[in-house]
Design an enzyme around this catalytic site. Structure first.
Site, PDB file in Angstrom:
ATOM      1  N   GLU A 139      -9.935   9.841  -1.542  1.00 10.21           N
ATOM      2  CA  GLU A 139      -8.928   8.871  -1.086  1.00 10.21           C
ATOM      3  C   GLU A 139      -9.291   8.303   0.281  1.00 10.21           C
ATOM      4  OE1 GLU A 139      -7.710   8.033  -3.580  1.00 10.21           O
ATOM      5  OE2 GLU A 139      -5.629   8.629  -3.835  1.00 10.21           O
ATOM      6  N   THR A 191      -5.624  -0.999  -1.270  1.00 11.28           N
ATOM      7  CA  THR A 191      -4.701  -0.063  -0.618  1.00 11.28           C
ATOM      8  C   THR A 191      -4.837  -0.144   0.903  1.00 11.28           C
ATOM      9  OG1 THR A 191      -4.761   1.411  -2.508  1.00 11.28           O
ATOM     10  CG2 THR A 191      -4.039   2.379  -0.445  1.00 11.28           C
TER      11      THR A 191
HETATM   12  N1  HSE Z   1       1.011   6.307  -0.845  1.00 10.08           N
HETATM   13  C1  HSE Z   1      -0.124   5.444  -0.949  1.00 10.08           C
HETATM   14  C2  HSE Z   1       0.271   4.076  -0.449  1.00 10.08           C
HETATM   15  C3  HSE Z   1      -0.556   5.378  -2.382  1.00 10.08           C
HETATM   16  O1  HSE Z   1       1.325   3.599  -0.863  1.00 10.08           O
HETATM   17  O2  HSE Z   1      -0.454   3.487   0.340  1.00 10.08           O
HETATM   18  C4  HSE Z   1      -1.700   4.460  -2.627  1.00 10.08           C
HETATM   19  O3  HSE Z   1      -1.978   4.473  -4.015  1.00 10.08           O
END
Ligand code: HSE
Length: 316
Positions: A139, A191
């Site tokens: 991640e 993201t």
């Molecule tokens: N919690 C993270 C965000 C998840 O919302 O940025 C990304 O998939």
């Protein structure tokens, strides 16, 4: 440091695992709540080798990096190998059905699948918490931040609460059978971008409202109280900012709620939108509504009608 016993490893066996898509945040629980879905899923195939090194192949059209340091699965496997006292080689083939940048936990599926497969082939020396920790390195490669709200449900299945990242504290929440309608408008939201636009400060009154919703959602899930789940699916902090990146978002939400969805919102960092439903028929009709909205907007989309996945990554 984990002791690797070479003589117990079956270097001839190739393992195939299915790695589920996930919905991070679940509307009000930014970075702390996530759920696994039964569809779509990625496929990870792996074998161990006496020749050290991580060799990555992709059996899809996404042209993702194969350098282990730049690849989410590779980065996760490097962390896993770092915790072993001897080095084994890993050959991995990834077939992605979860499109990168969809908001459906694509990067988490690859890195979670990779560490779960490696753990099985090594004779399961690592706990689920260890695996989440390794996969979070993926991640970091994908979004610049270690978050576990896709990784944890992908590995463990069901709905997970990330009470804390440092130290890692994950709680699996029991939940009623949930049907889910998802629309993935074919635009990409990175993201990292969707995180950068967020405000760094939150008004106390908004925080209070959000805490109430998170507590309500968790209680609703534990008690199987659909009305409470529905009332709690509200996000006054992240959604107002991120939803501007998603054409049709307000309409999808309004028409889905009018058609009887429990509620829903942005899946992860978007652009996918998910709606929780009481039954399959309702999820089907909401997926149709979602498709009509994007047809009218002239934006290609993919829809899924699926259910909460209880198992997480599993041997195929
Ligand atoms: N919690 C993270 C965000 C998840 O919302 O940025 C990304 O998939």
């Amino acid at each position: 440091m984990i002791n690797i016993e070479f003589d117990k490893i079956d270097f001839d066996s190739r393992l195939k695992v299915e790695c589920p898509a996930t919905v991070a945040n679940m509307v009000c629980g930014f970075d702390i709540l996530g759920m696994a879905l039964n569809d779509p899923c990625d496929i990870v195939e792996m074998n161990l080798s006496k020749e050290p090194g991580i060799r990555i192949l992709h059996a899809d059209e996404f042209d993702l990096p194969t350098d282990p340091v730049k690849n989410v699965a590779g980065a996760a496997l490097l962390d896993l190998l770092h915790a072993c006292d001897k080095q084994v080689g890993i050959d991995i083939t990834i077939t992605k059905q979860i499109k990168p940048g969809s908001g459906l936990g694509s990067s988490a599926a690859s890195s979670a699948g990779a560490v779960v497969a490696a753990n099985i082939l090594l004779g399961k020396p690592f706990s689920n918490l260890d695996l989440v920790r390794f996969a979070m390195a993926g991640e970091k490669v994908a979004s610049g931040v270690k978050h576990a709200d896709n990784i944890a449900p992908c590995i463990m299945g069901g709905v997970t609460l990330i009470r804390s990242i440092f130290p890692l504290d994950i709680i699996q929440l029991s939940a009623p059978m949930l049907y889910v309608a998802v629309v993935h408008p074919q635009i990409e939201v990175r993201t990292s971008d969707a995180r950068q636009i967020l405000r760094k400060e939150v008004l106390l009154k908004d925080a209070i409202r959000q805490w109430g919703n998170i507590a309500g959602l968790v209680t609703g899930l534990l008690q199987g109280d659909f009305d409470l789940i529905g009332r709690s699916l509200e996000d006054v902090i992240i959604e107002p900012v991120r939803s501007i990146l998603i054409p049709g978002f307000d309409e999808v939400k309004r028409l889905s709620n009018e058609a009887g969805a429990l509620g829903g919102g942005i899946s992860g960092s978007g652009p996918s939108i998910f709606m929780l439903c009481r039954n399959h028929a309702n999820a089907e009709s909401i997926a149709l509504i979602m498709r009509e909205i994007y047809d009218k907007l002239g934006i290609d989309c993919k829809t899924y009608v699926t259910t909460l996945n209880e198992r997480g990554v599993r041997v195929a």
